[in-house]
Design a protein around this motif. Structure first.
Motif: not given
Length: 334
Positions: A198-220
């Protein structure tokens, strides 16, 4: 538009290489963007920001800020020379310094400190607080002082590490809106680290998802919500009901896709409304959750299913869904 931050094949481990925390990450951030890095505890979010700021050194890979290589196999520029502003979750204000001196701390001797601090106090709506000490401020005010201090030297990149984690719910909603406005007014490129979507949605233009040190997905947020790469990404944005092919068949939905699993967000089931696929069911349990009701039912194949509604449901209802609300994943991504 040029990239302020560019990361190539970045990795970082601890415990003599036994614990790989950042795993071969590639990332670029354009000038003026506000990016949120989201992930569960231990996903590598904070380590990534420490690598960018220079508080940690990478095992391999490169980091460039404003077209200058700041970390690689052959080079390392210390934190104070990277022109990066930092805002920590514990504020990290100097308790023995006034608000004025805290904000002025990172300014060079050649700058007009009084003028710049005054500009920052106006920006964060704390004019008149310059002679107070951190212990005389509320949590939200301390966070705004920390933000003003980070922005005072006019950094090329601003890093915010869980800045709302120490605040109560009402204050964090107010403060994140204020910080969003401040970031946009200054035009600074910002990376915002949080475990709270919810914090990310309120502030960011785009979001990067990390899991176990890996970039899983990036996008709006729209892309991540509607087309999540895997079940983990989907589950970060709302509660989800997992469904098998047999579960879907109970609703009249049949698929011949192999190696697939399915899910539907609990708030996307339709109740007593025409839909592409539906089923008459009996409500087993209803719990009032404040702004909605959570219901439990059992499908004809004995699968227990959870779903929500705005109104309380009793006894027998028709529950359904439309085709475009079905999320499908390969079994390895489920």
């Amino acid at each position: 538009m040029s990239n302020i931050l560019k990361i190539k094949q970045l990795s970082k481990s601890f415990n003599n290489g036994k614990d790989l925390v950042i795993n071969d990450i590639n990332l670029s951030v354009k000038k003026g963007d506000t990016i949120a890095i989201v992930g569960e505890s231990g996903s590598g979010k904070t380590t990534l920001t420490r690598l960018i700021s220079g508080l940690e050194t990478p095992d391999s890979g490169t980091i460039s800020i404003n077209n200058t290589e700041v970390a690689s196999e052959h080079s390392f520029i210390p934190p104070e020379k990277r022109n990066v502003g930092l805002v920590f979750q514990d504020y990290a204000l100097f308790p023995h310094l006034t608000v004025f001196k805290n904000i002025a701390y990172g300014l060079s001797k050649s700058e007009n400190k009084k003028t710049r601090v005054s500009e920052m106090l106006t920006l964060v709506n704390l004019t008149g607080y310059e002679n107070r000490y951190p212990h005389q401020l509320s949590g939200g005010q301390q966070q705004r002082v920390a933000l003003a201090r980070a922005l005072a030297p006019k950094p090329k990149l601003l890093l915010l590490d869980e800045p709302f984690s120490n605040l109560d719910v009402m204050l964090r909603v107010q403060l994140r809106n204020e910080i969003f406005d401040i970031i946009k007014k200054t035009g600074v490129t910002a990376i915002f680290v949080t475990h709270d979507t919810q914090d990310a949605i309120a502030i960011a233009d785009k979001i990067i998802i990390l899991q176990e040190g890996k970039k899983i997905q990036k996008g709006s947020i729209k892309k991540l919500y509607k087309k999540p790469k895997d079940y983990y990404v989907a589950s970060l944005f709302s509660t989800i009901s997992q469904l098998s092919e047999e579960d879907l068949a109970c609703f009249g939905y049949n698929t011949k896709e192999e190696n697939k699993k399915y899910a539907i967000r609990v708030n996307q089931f339709k109740i007593n409304i025409p839909s592409d696929f539906n089923l008459s069911i009996k409500i087993n349990k209803t719990v009032f959750m404040g702004d909605h009701f959570m219901h439990t039912t059992t499908l004809p194949n004995n699968t227990v299913l959870n779903f929500t509604s705005e109104d309380k449901l009793i006894d027998q209802v028709t529950i359904g869904f439309d085709t475009d609300t079905i999320l499908s994943f390969t079994k390895k991504d489920y």
